[in-house]
Design a protein around this motif. Structure first.
Motif, PDB file in Angstrom:
ATOM      1  N   ASP A  82       0.819  -1.210   0.000  1.00  0.00           N
ATOM      2  CA  ASP A  82       0.000   0.000   0.000  1.00  0.00           C
ATOM      3  C   ASP A  82       0.854   1.261   0.000  1.00  0.00           C
ATOM      4  O   ASP A  82       0.462   2.284   0.516  1.00  0.00           O
ATOM      5  CB  ASP A  82      -0.977  -0.003   1.169  1.00  0.00           C
ATOM      6  N   SER A  83       2.006   1.175  -0.655  1.00  0.00           N
ATOM      7  CA  SER A  83       2.907   2.317  -0.721  1.00  0.00           C
ATOM      8  C   SER A  83       2.824   2.976  -2.089  1.00  0.00           C
ATOM      9  O   SER A  83       3.030   2.320  -3.116  1.00  0.00           O
ATOM     10  CB  SER A  83       4.346   1.857  -0.466  1.00  0.00           C
ATOM     11  N   GLY A  84       2.547   4.262  -2.088  1.00  0.00           N
ATOM     12  CA  GLY A  84       2.533   5.009  -3.336  1.00  0.00           C
ATOM     13  C   GLY A  84       3.890   5.024  -4.008  1.00  0.00           C
ATOM     14  O   GLY A  84       3.991   5.145  -5.225  1.00  0.00           O
ATOM     15  N   GLY A  85       4.959   4.858  -3.232  1.00  0.00           N
ATOM     16  CA  GLY A  85       6.317   4.832  -3.779  1.00  0.00           C
ATOM     17  C   GLY A  85       6.655   3.536  -4.493  1.00  0.00           C
ATOM     18  O   GLY A  85       7.716   3.410  -5.095  1.00  0.00           O
ATOM     19  N   ALA A  86       5.757   2.552  -4.451  1.00  0.00           N
ATOM     20  CA  ALA A  86       6.022   1.263  -5.093  1.00  0.00           C
ATOM     21  C   ALA A  86       5.756   1.305  -6.602  1.00  0.00           C
ATOM     22  O   ALA A  86       5.987   0.320  -7.291  1.00  0.00           O
ATOM     23  CB  ALA A  86       5.182   0.168  -4.442  1.00  0.00           C
ATOM     24  N   GLY A  87       5.276   2.425  -7.108  1.00  0.00           N
ATOM     25  CA  GLY A  87       5.010   2.542  -8.534  1.00  0.00           C
ATOM     26  C   GLY A  87       3.788   1.772  -8.974  1.00  0.00           C
ATOM     27  O   GLY A  87       3.790   1.126 -10.010  1.00  0.00           O
ATOM     28  N   ILE A  88       2.720   1.848  -8.193  1.00  0.00           N
ATOM     29  CA  ILE A  88       1.499   1.107  -8.486  1.00  0.00           C
ATOM     30  C   ILE A  88       0.506   2.019  -9.202  1.00  0.00           C
ATOM     31  O   ILE A  88       0.161   3.083  -8.699  1.00  0.00           O
ATOM     32  CB  ILE A  88       0.849   0.581  -7.183  1.00  0.00           C
ATOM     33  N   TRP A  89       0.047   1.578 -10.362  1.00  0.00           N
ATOM     34  CA  TRP A  89      -1.001   2.302 -11.072  1.00  0.00           C
ATOM     35  C   TRP A  89      -2.357   1.904 -10.524  1.00  0.00           C
ATOM     36  O   TRP A  89      -2.526   0.818  -9.975  1.00  0.00           O
ATOM     37  CB  TRP A  89      -0.979   1.961 -12.560  1.00  0.00           C
ATOM     38  N   TRP A  90      -3.344   2.759 -10.755  1.00  0.00           N
ATOM     39  CA  TRP A  90      -4.717   2.390 -10.414  1.00  0.00           C
ATOM     40  C   TRP A  90      -5.084   1.120 -11.180  1.00  0.00           C
ATOM     41  O   TRP A  90      -4.938   1.056 -12.397  1.00  0.00           O
ATOM     42  CB  TRP A  90      -5.678   3.488 -10.809  1.00  0.00           C
ATOM     43  N   GLY A  91      -5.533   0.105 -10.472  1.00  0.00           N
ATOM     44  CA  GLY A  91      -5.935  -1.140 -11.108  1.00  0.00           C
ATOM     45  C   GLY A  91      -4.821  -2.150 -11.291  1.00  0.00           C
ATOM     46  O   GLY A  91      -5.047  -3.255 -11.754  1.00  0.00           O
ATOM     47  N   GLU A  92      -3.607  -1.785 -10.932  1.00  0.00           N
ATOM     48  CA  GLU A  92      -2.452  -2.665 -11.166  1.00  0.00           C
ATOM     49  C   GLU A  92      -2.116  -3.553  -9.970  1.00  0.00           C
ATOM     50  O   GLU A  92      -1.497  -4.605 -10.125  1.00  0.00           O
ATOM     51  CB  GLU A  92      -1.242  -1.792 -11.509  1.00  0.00           C
ATOM     52  N   ASN A  93      -2.523  -3.167  -8.779  1.00  0.00           N
ATOM     53  CA  ASN A  93      -2.096  -3.836  -7.553  1.00  0.00           C
ATOM     54  C   ASN A  93      -2.896  -5.114  -7.301  1.00  0.00           C
ATOM     55  O   ASN A  93      -3.960  -5.098  -6.708  1.00  0.00           O
ATOM     56  CB  ASN A  93      -2.252  -2.858  -6.380  1.00  0.00           C
ATOM     57  N   LEU A  94      -2.352  -6.228  -7.752  1.00  0.00           N
ATOM     58  CA  LEU A  94      -2.971  -7.542  -7.546  1.00  0.00           C
ATOM     59  C   LEU A  94      -2.373  -8.278  -6.354  1.00  0.00           C
ATOM     60  O   LEU A  94      -2.625  -9.458  -6.170  1.00  0.00           O
ATOM     61  CB  LEU A  94      -2.805  -8.391  -8.808  1.00  0.00           C
ATOM     62  N   TYR A  95      -1.590  -7.580  -5.553  1.00  0.00           N
ATOM     63  CA  TYR A  95      -0.917  -8.223  -4.423  1.00  0.00           C
ATOM     64  C   TYR A  95      -1.895  -8.881  -3.459  1.00  0.00           C
ATOM     65  O   TYR A  95      -1.592  -9.887  -2.838  1.00  0.00           O
ATOM     66  CB  TYR A  95      -0.040  -7.203  -3.694  1.00  0.00           C
ATOM     67  N   GLY A  96      -3.096  -8.335  -3.350  1.00  0.00           N
ATOM     68  CA  GLY A  96      -4.099  -8.914  -2.459  1.00  0.00           C
ATOM     69  C   GLY A  96      -4.475 -10.341  -2.825  1.00  0.00           C
ATOM     70  O   GLY A  96      -4.851 -11.135  -1.970  1.00  0.00           O
ATOM     71  N   ALA A  97      -4.353 -10.681  -4.109  1.00  0.00           N
ATOM     72  CA  ALA A  97      -4.702 -12.037  -4.551  1.00  0.00           C
ATOM     73  C   ALA A  97      -3.750 -13.081  -3.965  1.00  0.00           C
ATOM     74  O   ALA A  97      -4.112 -14.249  -3.858  1.00  0.00           O
ATOM     75  CB  ALA A  97      -4.688 -12.118  -6.072  1.00  0.00           C
ATOM     76  N   LYS A  98      -2.570 -12.657  -3.569  1.00  0.00           N
ATOM     77  CA  LYS A  98      -1.608 -13.585  -2.954  1.00  0.00           C
ATOM     78  C   LYS A  98      -2.154 -14.113  -1.627  1.00  0.00           C
ATOM     79  O   LYS A  98      -2.012 -15.291  -1.308  1.00  0.00           O
ATOM     80  CB  LYS A  98      -0.271 -12.871  -2.732  1.00  0.00           C
TER      81      LYS A  98
END
Length: 140
Positions: A82-98
């Motif tokens: 959940d870090s904005g510095g991780a370079g995550i675009w809107w809709g790109e963060n699928l980390y929750g699926a892990k």
């Protein structure tokens, strides 16, 4: 914000009209659900569980469609990402699926679909990393 009942009714209407069309083969449940969380325990914002409910509803209306599930953003983000510095675009963060994968009535219909952009849109730090493009699997 739209009540989930209205979302389900909209998908029912779309499926009724389009399920029989050979060239409509998938449903992207929500474009860039960036204001949602995934796997952080907030039932009011949890996209992973909402995607399950909506996806299963769509499959009940049109069993042949693929269900496309985009990721969230970084605020509120996903568990452990959940870090904005991780370079995550809107809709790109699928980390929750892990931690909390989407479970559909027909798992073969699930497509995780990161909404991502290349360096032509914005030069994220990971595009200039020494290990690029081998670093992308960890990011995606």
């Amino acid at each position: 914000s739209m009540p989930e009942e209205r979302v389900l009714a909209s998908w029912s209407k779309l499926a009724s009209a389009l399920c029989g069309h050979w060239n409509v083969f998938a449903a992207d449940l929500h474009n860039e659900p960036h204001a949602s969380s995934w796997g952080k325990g907030d039932a009011n914002t949890d996209w992973g569980h909402a995607a399950e409910r909506i996806g299963n509803h769509v499959l009940s209306q049109c069993a042949r469609w693929l269900i496309m599930v985009e990721g969230v953003g970084y605020a509120p983000g996903a568990l452990d990402m959940d870090s904005g510095g991780a370079g995550i675009w809107w809709g790109e963060n699928l980390y929750g699926a892990k931690h909390q994968p989407v479970r559909l009535s027909d798992p073969s219909k699930l497509v995780y679909c990161p909404h991502t952009y290349g360096p032509g849109t914005y030069m994220q730090n990971y595009f200039t990393a020494a290990d690029f493009p081998h670093n992308m699997a960890k990011i995606w």
